[in-house]
Motif scaffolding. Sequence first.
Motif, PDB file in Angstrom:
ATOM      1  N   CYS A   1      81.899 100.077  40.968  1.00  4.74           N
ATOM      2  CA  CYS A   1      81.798 100.771  39.797  1.00  4.74           C
ATOM      3  C   CYS A   1      79.863 101.103  40.564  1.00  4.74           C
ATOM      4  O   CYS A   1      79.402  99.885  40.526  1.00  4.74           O
ATOM      5  CB  CYS A   1      80.754  99.737  38.770  1.00  4.74           C
ATOM      6  SG  CYS A   1      80.959 100.969  37.646  1.00  4.74           S
ATOM      7  N   PRO A   2      79.415 102.147  40.340  1.00  2.61           N
ATOM      8  CA  PRO A   2      77.839 102.411  40.770  1.00  2.61           C
ATOM      9  C   PRO A   2      76.749 101.831  39.782  1.00  2.61           C
ATOM     10  O   PRO A   2      75.729 101.996  39.988  1.00  2.61           O
ATOM     11  CB  PRO A   2      77.579 103.845  40.667  1.00  2.61           C
ATOM     12  CG  PRO A   2      79.017 104.686  39.080  1.00  2.61           C
ATOM     13  CD  PRO A   2      79.859 103.373  39.095  1.00  2.61           C
TER      14      PRO A   2
ATOM     15  N   PHE B   1      85.457 111.029  33.233  1.00  2.00           N
ATOM     16  CA  PHE B   1      85.112 111.012  31.887  1.00  2.00           C
ATOM     17  C   PHE B   1      84.107 111.697  32.053  1.00  2.00           C
ATOM     18  O   PHE B   1      82.600 110.942  30.930  1.00  2.00           O
ATOM     19  CB  PHE B   1      85.918 110.380  31.080  1.00  2.00           C
ATOM     20  CG  PHE B   1      85.380 109.231  31.297  1.00  2.00           C
ATOM     21  CD1 PHE B   1      85.829 108.392  32.815  1.00  2.00           C
ATOM     22  CD2 PHE B   1      84.720 108.014  30.793  1.00  2.00           C
ATOM     23  CE1 PHE B   1      85.450 106.979  32.713  1.00  2.00           C
ATOM     24  CE2 PHE B   1      84.446 106.608  30.865  1.00  2.00           C
ATOM     25  CZ  PHE B   1      85.076 106.002  31.786  1.00  2.00           C
TER      26      PHE B   1
ATOM     27  N   GLY C   1      76.295 101.188  30.466  1.00  2.00           N
ATOM     28  CA  GLY C   1      76.882 100.620  31.356  1.00  2.00           C
ATOM     29  C   GLY C   1      77.508 101.665  32.585  1.00  2.00           C
ATOM     30  O   GLY C   1      78.111 101.334  34.028  1.00  2.00           O
ATOM     31  N   CYS C   2      78.259 102.843  31.558  1.00  2.00           N
ATOM     32  CA  CYS C   2      79.251 103.831  32.387  1.00  2.00           C
ATOM     33  C   CYS C   2      78.748 105.114  32.454  1.00  2.00           C
ATOM     34  O   CYS C   2      78.690 105.582  31.395  1.00  2.00           O
ATOM     35  CB  CYS C   2      81.093 103.728  31.805  1.00  2.00           C
ATOM     36  SG  CYS C   2      82.377 104.272  31.525  1.00  2.00           S
ATOM     37  N   VAL C   3      78.941 105.213  33.372  1.00  2.00           N
ATOM     38  CA  VAL C   3      78.813 106.582  33.697  1.00  2.00           C
ATOM     39  C   VAL C   3      80.139 107.318  33.656  1.00  2.00           C
ATOM     40  O   VAL C   3      79.845 109.089  33.842  1.00  2.00           O
ATOM     41  CB  VAL C   3      77.757 107.623  34.674  1.00  2.00           C
ATOM     42  CG1 VAL C   3      76.024 106.278  34.493  1.00  2.00           C
ATOM     43  CG2 VAL C   3      78.480 106.875  36.628  1.00  2.00           C
ATOM     44  N   GLY C   4      80.984 107.300  33.439  1.00  2.00           N
ATOM     45  CA  GLY C   4      82.628 108.138  33.389  1.00  2.00           C
ATOM     46  C   GLY C   4      82.693 108.097  34.208  1.00  2.00           C
ATOM     47  O   GLY C   4      83.352 109.541  34.928  1.00  2.00           O
ATOM     48  N   CYS C   5      82.346 107.940  36.157  1.00  2.00           N
ATOM     49  CA  CYS C   5      82.751 108.140  37.181  1.00  2.00           C
ATOM     50  C   CYS C   5      84.093 108.111  37.538  1.00  2.00           C
ATOM     51  O   CYS C   5      85.233 108.734  38.725  1.00  2.00           O
ATOM     52  CB  CYS C   5      81.808 107.218  38.317  1.00  2.00           C
ATOM     53  SG  CYS C   5      82.538 105.628  38.476  1.00  2.00           S
ATOM     54  N   GLY C   6      85.368 107.339  37.191  1.00  2.00           N
ATOM     55  CA  GLY C   6      85.990 107.000  36.897  1.00  2.00           C
ATOM     56  C   GLY C   6      86.966 105.639  38.345  1.00  2.00           C
ATOM     57  O   GLY C   6      87.764 105.671  38.267  1.00  2.00           O
ATOM     58  N   ARG C   7      86.052 104.991  39.165  1.00  2.00           N
ATOM     59  CA  ARG C   7      85.988 104.829  39.701  1.00  2.00           C
ATOM     60  C   ARG C   7      86.957 103.460  39.480  1.00  2.00           C
ATOM     61  O   ARG C   7      88.109 103.206  40.374  1.00  2.00           O
ATOM     62  CB  ARG C   7      85.042 104.116  40.951  1.00  2.00           C
ATOM     63  CG  ARG C   7      84.139 104.949  41.269  1.00  2.00           C
ATOM     64  CD  ARG C   7      82.997 104.812  43.097  1.00  2.00           C
ATOM     65  NE  ARG C   7      82.646 105.896  43.524  1.00  2.00           N
ATOM     66  CZ  ARG C   7      81.736 106.603  42.609  1.00  2.00           C
ATOM     67  NH1 ARG C   7      80.733 106.804  41.731  1.00  2.00           N
ATOM     68  NH2 ARG C   7      80.537 107.749  43.582  1.00  2.00           N
ATOM     69  N   CYS C   8      86.768 103.024  38.089  1.00  2.00           N
ATOM     70  CA  CYS C   8      87.312 101.832  38.314  1.00  2.00           C
ATOM     71  C   CYS C   8      89.138 101.798  37.111  1.00  2.00           C
ATOM     72  O   CYS C   8      89.201 100.496  37.929  1.00  2.00           O
ATOM     73  CB  CYS C   8      86.336 100.929  37.099  1.00  2.00           C
ATOM     74  SG  CYS C   8      85.915 101.857  35.556  1.00  2.00           S
TER      75      CYS C   8
ATOM     76  N   TRP D   1      83.853  92.130  31.073  1.00  2.00           N
ATOM     77  CA  TRP D   1      83.158  93.610  32.034  1.00  2.00           C
ATOM     78  C   TRP D   1      83.245  94.775  31.307  1.00  2.00           C
ATOM     79  O   TRP D   1      82.630  95.372  31.276  1.00  2.00           O
ATOM     80  CB  TRP D   1      84.335  93.789  33.361  1.00  2.00           C
ATOM     81  CG  TRP D   1      85.059  94.690  32.793  1.00  2.00           C
ATOM     82  CD1 TRP D   1      85.487  95.198  33.104  1.00  2.00           C
ATOM     83  CD2 TRP D   1      84.113  95.668  33.908  1.00  2.00           C
ATOM     84  NE1 TRP D   1      86.047  96.429  33.667  1.00  2.00           N
ATOM     85  CE2 TRP D   1      85.301  97.074  33.804  1.00  2.00           C
ATOM     86  CE3 TRP D   1      83.501  96.035  34.334  1.00  2.00           C
ATOM     87  CZ2 TRP D   1      85.272  98.167  34.314  1.00  2.00           C
ATOM     88  CZ3 TRP D   1      82.653  97.147  35.493  1.00  2.00           C
ATOM     89  CH2 TRP D   1      83.978  98.347  35.563  1.00  2.00           C
TER      90      TRP D   1
ATOM     91  N   ILE E   1      90.133 102.162  31.642  1.00  2.00           N
ATOM     92  CA  ILE E   1      89.460 101.635  30.885  1.00  2.00           C
ATOM     93  C   ILE E   1      89.507 102.606  29.509  1.00  2.00           C
ATOM     94  O   ILE E   1      89.047 101.832  28.749  1.00  2.00           O
ATOM     95  CB  ILE E   1      87.671 100.763  31.380  1.00  2.00           C
ATOM     96  CG1 ILE E   1      86.501 100.877  30.625  1.00  2.00           C
ATOM     97  CG2 ILE E   1      87.565 103.465  31.574  1.00  2.00           C
ATOM     98  CD1 ILE E   1      85.379 100.831  31.120  1.00  2.00           C
TER      99      ILE E   1
HETATM  100  S1  SF4 Z   1      83.642 105.054  34.816  1.00  2.00           S
HETATM  101 FE1  SF4 Z   1      84.212 102.625  35.855  1.00  2.00          FE
HETATM  102  S2  SF4 Z   1      83.176 102.990  37.433  1.00  2.00           S
HETATM  103 FE2  SF4 Z   1      82.697 104.501  36.658  1.00  2.00          FE
HETATM  104  S3  SF4 Z   1      80.332 103.827  35.620  1.00  2.00           S
HETATM  105 FE3  SF4 Z   1      82.283 103.859  33.790  1.00  2.00          FE
HETATM  106  S4  SF4 Z   1      82.723 101.111  34.400  1.00  2.00           S
HETATM  107 FE4  SF4 Z   1      81.417 102.112  36.264  1.00  2.00          FE
END
Ligand code: SF4
Lengths: 376, 260
Positions: free
Chosen positions: A273-274, A165, A341-348, A325, A358
């Motif tokens: 989370c990166p 996202f 602190g979130c870049v929307g990478c989706g890893r979490c 968190w 999230i």
């Molecule tokens: S999507 Fe999750 S893992 Fe990715 S930057 Fe946001 S909080 Fe961190």
Amino acid sequence: MDNQSVLTAAGLQALFDSLRRRGYRIVGPKVRDGAIVYDDIEGVPDLPQGWTDEQAPGRYRLARRDDEALFGYAIGPHSWKAFLHPSVQRLWKSRREGEEVAITPEPPSAERFAFIGVRACELKAIAVQDQVFLGGAHVDAHYRARREGAFVVAVNCAEAGGTCFCVSMKSGPRVDAGYDLALTEIMDGGEHRFVVEAGSAGGGEVLAELPGRAATEGDLAAAEAVVERTAASMGRQMRSDDLHELLLANLEHPRWDEVADRCLTCGNCTMVCPTCFCTSVEDSSDLAGVESSRSRRWDSCFTMDFTHVPSGSVRASARSRYRQWMTHKLATWIDQFGTSGCVGCGRCLTWCPVGIDITEEVRAIRDNPMERGGGT
Amino acid sequence: MAAVRRKPRLAVWKFASCDGCQLTLLDCEDELLAVAEALDIAYFPEATRAAVKGCYDLSLVEGSITTTHDAERIQDVRRRSRALITIGACATSGGIQALRNFADVREYAQVVYARPDYIHSLATSTAIADHVPVDFELRGCPINKRQLVEVISAFLVGRRPVTPAHSVCIECKLRGNVCVTVAHGTPCLGPVTHAGCDAICPSYDRGCYGCYGPMESPNAPALSAKLGELGMGQRDLTRIYRTFNAGSPAFRKESERNGP
Ligand code: SF4
Ligand code: SF4
Ligand code: SF4
């Protein structure tokens, strides 16, 4: 424009050769253990050609593509922080000789990494960690050494993952800053090619050595279309402009109890989370009591020790840990560092064993917020 | 003249167990000499024949309490020990033999022994900490050699041992493993299991078996729901928590929640 050029896959190998000649340790994507991970690679044959990933909350699978794209996947379990901010970093060691103790600080690493295939959200995540480690009064020498030595080859995403996202977080899919070279892989029009753009003087120097041809209008339009297609196919969405207010007004929302029932407090989300940067400091000493050392190791707001004080853990409940968190990531990070602190990478989402999402947790609160001032 | 500093006296005690954990000490090939130099190994039946005499600065206790005799003997061990550290799943949660806690031991004894009246087994296998105060518990079945050396080294200088109680998942991630549950659909107990093994099973593409018992804040019902989605039935769920640490409260409870 002379900072843009078009390479073939063979031309891409010349990039690897050039980076190796310059003394870089090349790290990039490869298939291992059923995933696309970041590891040392030699060249184009190591790249995950023809592979992609299917991602959903709590689920990741490698899958074949119906073409031979080299970067036709989203992102895997690893992030570049494993190299810039390794999971364990020794800080010093000491040796006792009689009554004297000699302390030797760990020198900053002399490793120069070339990162291959860095995505827009990952560039943003590196920028976020830059702020954490380099931004304030206390600059982290270990991070700085690795970061300053790094050469970044970015890739514009041609495929959005099921948990991506970045569009919502305004961090992708187009790479716009922080790279030395940026690639866009183009599969249509018969010719498998890469539009390459230099983003730094160092990148320009490398690019000038590569066997490319000048980019045509057609190449640039095709590259643009790739990013637009990706932007239109995000797996997830999350309205992000009001998160600070929304979450801080809902600190006592019943949803925190509900998510705590599902959360394992395993800490996977923070590890993948990166941008998560927290560490614990650990000491070790040998049996003879002569040698000892101190290291820092990735830690997580999901562990009890992380907030341990003499009376116990400040955040003993799963509710308080999940809330910490998420509100830190999405809200108080802004107070602390001026950015989300979130870049929307989706890893979490993907790497949470029970698939806690999230974006879904935010939605649950947004759809049913507490009365204003109702919190305690 | 200053007195010569006496080496701390070490004793290694065995209760109901397989000896695997105390053998971990002998298995510390590289460190064993250093251990012997730092400590006076005063009582260690597995390695020497010295008799029980007086008091010990450090007692390592392996095994669980399964007989009336052992229940008395551990009181004596506690009295003789300045610091008492339990090692392994038997000593910290009752071990595999705690499976008896779910069954009728007298009934087994009738079936197995010709003269069951000679058998003085207790109805349960319990952790040492259920009987006497314990200074530190080192988990694992068997314990990890690196962690044992860490606990002894920390004892010698009077610092807290670094043996984090968080999940195995964190060890997995520190190593850069790909999660077997998420990427392969393999059931794994890592999220509810205490770290310490360095995520050895997931590192070899297997799910975690829970050898180190429950982590600091286990949410086993939530994990069971996921394991169910991955194809484990109720009977499997009852059994998966009932292995080396069946007697630990969190695993016992989750096992029983899923079936008898
Ligand atoms: S999507 Fe999750 S893992 Fe990715 S930057 Fe946001 S909080 Fe961190
Ligand atoms: S949100 Fe998921 S990954 Fe994070 S601690 Fe909870 S269960 Fe683990
Ligand atoms: S493999 Fe198991 S221990 Fe490792 S991260 Fe996944 S669930 Fe956790």
